[in-house]
Structure formats: structure tokens, C-alpha cells
Design a protein around this motif. Structure first.
Motif, PDB file in Angstrom:
ATOM      1  N   PHE A 149       0.824  -1.198   0.000  1.00 36.57           N
ATOM      2  CA  PHE A 149       0.000   0.000   0.000  1.00 36.57           C
ATOM      3  C   PHE A 149       0.861   1.253   0.000  1.00 36.57           C
ATOM      4  N   PRO A 150       0.497   2.204  -0.848  1.00 40.44           N
ATOM      5  CA  PRO A 150       1.295   3.423  -1.032  1.00 40.44           C
ATOM      6  C   PRO A 150       1.794   4.077   0.249  1.00 40.44           C
ATOM      7  N   PRO A 151       0.963   4.313   1.252  1.00 35.19           N
ATOM      8  CA  PRO A 151       1.495   4.983   2.448  1.00 35.19           C
ATOM      9  C   PRO A 151       2.640   4.187   3.075  1.00 35.19           C
ATOM     10  N   GLN A 152       2.407   2.891   3.218  1.00 36.03           N
ATOM     11  CA  GLN A 152       3.438   2.025   3.794  1.00 36.03           C
ATOM     12  C   GLN A 152       4.701   2.044   2.936  1.00 36.03           C
ATOM     13  N   ARG A 153       4.528   1.969   1.623  1.00 33.08           N
ATOM     14  CA  ARG A 153       5.680   1.988   0.723  1.00 33.08           C
ATOM     15  C   ARG A 153       6.446   3.293   0.867  1.00 33.08           C
ATOM     16  N   PHE A 154       5.709   4.368   1.007  1.00 34.88           N
ATOM     17  CA  PHE A 154       6.372   5.661   1.136  1.00 34.88           C
ATOM     18  C   PHE A 154       7.239   5.701   2.394  1.00 34.88           C
ATOM     19  N   LEU A 155       6.636   5.334   3.506  1.00 35.69           N
ATOM     20  CA  LEU A 155       7.386   5.383   4.768  1.00 35.69           C
ATOM     21  C   LEU A 155       8.597   4.455   4.717  1.00 35.69           C
ATOM     22  N   THR A 156       8.371   3.260   4.218  1.00 32.16           N
ATOM     23  CA  THR A 156       9.484   2.314   4.122  1.00 32.16           C
ATOM     24  C   THR A 156      10.587   2.870   3.227  1.00 32.16           C
ATOM     25  N   GLY A 157      10.190   3.454   2.123  1.00 34.24           N
ATOM     26  CA  GLY A 157      11.179   4.051   1.226  1.00 34.24           C
ATOM     27  C   GLY A 157      11.972   5.148   1.915  1.00 34.24           C
ATOM     28  N   HIS A 158      11.282   5.973   2.648  1.00 34.73           N
ATOM     29  CA  HIS A 158      11.939   7.045   3.392  1.00 34.73           C
ATOM     30  C   HIS A 158      12.988   6.475   4.344  1.00 34.73           C
ATOM     31  N   VAL A 159      12.590   5.482   5.104  1.00 34.59           N
ATOM     32  CA  VAL A 159      13.521   4.865   6.058  1.00 34.59           C
ATOM     33  C   VAL A 159      14.697   4.236   5.324  1.00 34.59           C
ATOM     34  N   THR A 160      14.402   3.605   4.197  1.00 33.56           N
ATOM     35  CA  THR A 160      15.482   2.995   3.425  1.00 33.56           C
ATOM     36  C   THR A 160      16.540   4.029   3.055  1.00 33.56           C
ATOM     37  N   LEU A 161      16.061   5.163   2.587  1.00 36.54           N
ATOM     38  CA  LEU A 161      16.985   6.230   2.201  1.00 36.54           C
ATOM     39  C   LEU A 161      17.854   6.665   3.366  1.00 36.54           C
ATOM     40  N   LEU A 162      17.203   6.929   4.493  1.00 34.46           N
ATOM     41  CA  LEU A 162      17.956   7.370   5.671  1.00 34.46           C
ATOM     42  C   LEU A 162      18.967   6.307   6.095  1.00 34.46           C
ATOM     43  N   LEU A 163      18.556   5.054   6.011  1.00 28.82           N
ATOM     44  CA  LEU A 163      19.462   3.980   6.421  1.00 28.82           C
ATOM     45  C   LEU A 163      20.666   3.894   5.496  1.00 28.82           C
ATOM     46  N   ARG A 164      20.428   4.094   4.212  1.00 27.35           N
ATOM     47  CA  ARG A 164      21.544   4.049   3.269  1.00 27.35           C
ATOM     48  C   ARG A 164      22.606   5.075   3.651  1.00 27.35           C
ATOM     49  N   GLN A 165      22.131   6.242   4.065  1.00 29.30           N
ATOM     50  CA  GLN A 165      23.085   7.274   4.472  1.00 29.30           C
ATOM     51  C   GLN A 165      23.733   6.919   5.808  1.00 29.30           C
ATOM     52  N   ALA A 166      22.930   6.429   6.726  1.00 31.48           N
ATOM     53  CA  ALA A 166      23.427   6.228   8.084  1.00 31.48           C
ATOM     54  C   ALA A 166      24.375   5.040   8.176  1.00 31.48           C
ATOM     55  N   VAL A 167      24.100   4.009   7.431  1.00 29.94           N
ATOM     56  CA  VAL A 167      24.901   2.792   7.563  1.00 29.94           C
ATOM     57  C   VAL A 167      25.105   2.189   6.177  1.00 29.94           C
ATOM     58  N   PRO A 168      26.088   2.748   5.446  1.00 29.10           N
ATOM     59  CA  PRO A 168      26.291   2.476   4.026  1.00 29.10           C
ATOM     60  C   PRO A 168      26.494   0.998   3.682  1.00 29.10           C
ATOM     61  N   GLY A 169      27.113   0.241   4.563  1.00 29.09           N
ATOM     62  CA  GLY A 169      27.421  -1.127   4.173  1.00 29.09           C
ATOM     63  C   GLY A 169      26.249  -2.085   4.228  1.00 29.09           C
ATOM     64  N   ALA A 170      25.163  -1.715   4.865  1.00 32.53           N
ATOM     65  CA  ALA A 170      24.119  -2.688   5.205  1.00 32.53           C
ATOM     66  C   ALA A 170      23.097  -2.889   4.093  1.00 32.53           C
TER      67      ALA A 170
END
Lengths: 220, 220
Positions: A149-170
Motif C-alpha cells: 500500500f502506497p502509504p506504507q511503501r512511502f514510509l518504508t522508502g523514506h527509512v530505506t533512504l535514511l538507512l543508506r546514508q546512516a549505515v552504508p554497508g548494510a
DNA sequence: TCACGATCCGGACCGAGGTCCGTTTAAAGT
DNA sequence: ACTTTAAACGGACCTCGGTCCGGATCGTGA
């Protein structure tokens, strides 16, 4: 299959990449006909009233239709299914959160370091879900579609982005799902209502979880 | 309220403490009457056949009843509801897993250090869910009750225990929910079927998650 | 063997979500 | 104003999960 309607145009493309631009269901409304718009408003108002009076369980599709002096078919045409109607009821606060994430002030919005943004994100979502908890629960789609569902996908995507920055290797998408899992309305309900945990404990748990997950030094 | 039946005697006491002894639904069966036992067996067999032939979606309560030459009421008397029937179909492998966790050989069973047991736990559950995935998904109770069902409570309790040993300072019950969230059948389905991730990636993700979460040195 | 009570059976019944399709109507074109 | 057509409407209808209760059955004690 009935062509139904736009509110949630089933995703179709199963990618795990963020879909940052589509604001949930906010953008491409095809501009309803006058009577349709009127009925839509009526239905939302009626649904909200029913929630206030009899709780989410009292929101029967027939009851809503009747309360809005409208045919049952009209409800389904407009909102697709019960979940769609309930989600529409929550749409306003969802949009608001998305706005804050994309363009609001730090630490929720851009400008703060990713880990801080994650911290803020969790408590914000936690609080938004705790109000409206009953509705949030009732609006939950069947398990299979929950993650699409779009809302869930949006939030998950947002977190994914932040995680990529915060912990690059994971494996950011996977870790994102873990974090989002902590924010599952059903879990929140279980912990607060059935286990009696205070909200503060959940917030502390989120903080702890984020710091644990974003530690960069690998195992040994 | 109909008194229904024992298979899953609704928990009632909302504690987060592990209930290690009740093996899911395995212990206190009140020894059915002869005809009841016969019908129960028939029903399970019929249900299994329907799953094999038409998928989990084809398991209609009426269809099962008909296929077992039994009245619809009998199905509900025996299994409570659709979820109960589907869970009964999965009961065997669930029991097996519980046995392995409590008394099996390390690293799944007692004897290995807690972190290794956690690692083994994840891959075991992951694999068990991936076979029977469709069934596992269909057997999922409504969101509100998901965390209260005995099998789920057992697994969560087990993880809580291991976490307490592995990382003494932390909020074990909360972290346990996080780990269990990663093993949600719906999430597994989403990641494997819809995102096309291979099982190996999920297993690696689990390993990584456990090591991150169980790191003891606190933030800074 | 018989009688009796607890347990179980069956299928009619109900409510709610979701679909279908003949009819109505807004609004764009002439 | 009049025609036209795509969109919207409404409610009968279907399916399926779940409940109810009068009647059949098992098993036990005499």
C-alpha cells in the motif's frame, strides 16, 4: 474485475526502491463529477460520524451508505473497499506526516543527520498511530497487501533512504522493513493495550533499536 | 458467546512473560467422543486435500464440510473458526519446531550460546515458513489477535529468553518483537514473492540483524 | 440391557463485504 | 436549447464466515 477507481491504483511493479514523489494518494485525482464529489464528501462525513458514535467496528459499508443517503454501490465505486474508506479517513494526517518528512523542519525533515532523522521519524509515527489507534487497526489491509500500500511503501522508502546514508554497508531495504515492523499498528496495539506498556517505553525501545541497528562497526 | 472449544483457549492474561510449557495446542485435549474424533480426522484430511487441489483460497468452510461429508456447524465446533482449521493443518510442523527448540540438539536446542541459538532459530523459522508459505499466510489471524496466539507467544517467549541471556541490559521483550517481526509470514511473502529476493538474502539479513541487535557495547 | 444425560450433529439462518447491471445524470459538444 | 456519451447511481444479488437450536448419538451407571 471491476475497474474500480483511482484512490489506490494497485502498484503492480514490485520494486523495493523508494517512490518518493507520489504522495500516497494525493496527486492525480481525476477531478470527480459534481455529484460524485458531493457524495464522496457525504460518505466521509458519515463514516467519521459512525466511527465517533459506534467505534470502527460500527462502520459497516451499508451503514455508511445509509447514513450518507447513498447507494451501497456508490461507496464501493468511490473507495474500492472497506480498507480504502478507512484509509481515506486517515488520509489527512498521513499527508501531513509525509509533508513534514519531505519538507518540514529538522530533525523530521531534511537538514539533520540521518540517525537523528530516524529517531524523530519513529517517535512521530508512533504518536500518530497511537492517536487513531483503533482506526489505524481497522484500516489495516489483509496481510498480503500490507506492504504494497502506497502509504506504507512511502514510509518504508523514506527509512530505506535514511538507512543508506546512516549505515552504508548494510542491506538497507531489509533493515528498513525491520524498523517499520516495530511501527506496525497491530504491534503497538498489542504492546500498549494488551501488555500495558506505556508509550514512553515504546519510544525508548525505538531509540535503542535505531542506535543498535545503525552501529557501523561490524561484529568483531 | 458460544463456549466453542479448547484448541486455542483464548489467552486472557496479557503478560509478556514466556509461557514455555504449553506446547501450542498440544497438551490438554479433552479426549473427544468417538464420532467427534472421526469427524475431526476427516475434516483435516479434507482440508489438506482442498489445499492441495485449489490452494488455500479454495478452503471454504462449506467446501471442507461437504468434502468431509459433515455439517458446517461441525467444522466450527471443532476448530472454532477458519484460522483455527488452517492452524491445525500447520500444527504438526509447529510442534516439531517447538520440540527442537526445547529439547533438540544445539545450536537450535539448549547447549549452544544464546546468540548462536538465535541465529539458528531465525533460519529454522524462515525455512519452515517458506515451505507452506501460502498456508501460513492464510492461517494468519486478524491483526488484533496475531500476537496473542499460542504459537506466536511461544516463539516470542523463546526469543525473549535468549535475548535476556545474550544482551542483559536491553528491553528483551521489545527486542524480541522486533526479531519476530522480521519473521512475519506476510513480510517474508512480500520480500520473496513480490520483491523477488532469494531466501539466502533473507537469511543473511537475519544474521546481520541478530549481530547488530545483540552487540552489547552501548552507543558511545 | 436399558435409560439417561452430556456431547455432538446438521443445516437453516444471519450479517457483512463485494459484484452486477439497468437506469439516471452531469457536462461537453452542436 | 438539444443531443450525446461517459460517468455515476442504486439496490438486488451472491458468497462466505459464523451462529443457533432441535434432534440424533455416544458412553456411562444401574
Amino acid at each position: 474485475m471491476s475497474a474500480s477507481l483511482p484512490p489506490f491504483p494497485r502498484p503492480q511493479e514490485p520494486t523495493d526502491e523508494p517512490v518518493l514523489l507520489e504522495l500516497g494518494s494525493g496527486a492525480d485525482e481525476p477531478c470527480l463529477r459534481a455529484d460524485a464529489a458531493r457524495n464522496r464528501a457525504r460518505l466521509l462525513e458519515a463514516a467519521a460520524r459512525l466511527v465517533a458514535e459506534h467505534g470502527a467496528a460500527g462502520v459497516t459499508m451499508e451503514a455508511v451508505a445509509a447514513a450518507a443517503s447513498v447507494g451501497k454501490g456508490t461507496v464501493f465505486r468511490r473507495f474500492g473497499d472497506r480498507t480504502g474508506l478507512l484509509m481515506a479517513l486517515l488520509d489527512h494526517s498521513a499527508q501531513q506526516l509525509q509533508g513534514a518528512l519531505l519538507g518540514g523542519p529538522p530533525p523530521l525533515g531534511p537538514g539533520a543527520p540521518p540517525v537523528e532523522r530516524l529517531q524523530a521519524f519513529g517517535t512521530a509515527v508512533l504518536r500518530q498511530y497511537v492517536d487513531h489507534l483503533e482506526l489505524q487497526l481497522a484500516a489495516q489491509p489483509e496481510p498480503t497487501r500490507r506492504f504494497s500500500f502506497p502509504p506504507q511503501r512511502f514510509l518504508t522508502g523514506h527509512v530505506t533512504l535514511l538507512l543508506r546514508q546512516a549505515v552504508p554497508g548494510a542491506d538497507a531495504p531489509l533493515l528498513a522493513q525491520v524498523l517499520m515492523g516495530y511501527l506496525d499498528p497491530a504491534l503497538i496495539h498489542h504492546l500498549t493495550e494488551e501488555c500495558g506498556m506505556p508509550l514512553e517505553r515504546l519510544e525508548a525501545g525505538w531509540t535503542d533499536l535505531v542506535t543498535r541497528v545503525t552501529r557501523t562497526e561490524l561484529p568483531r
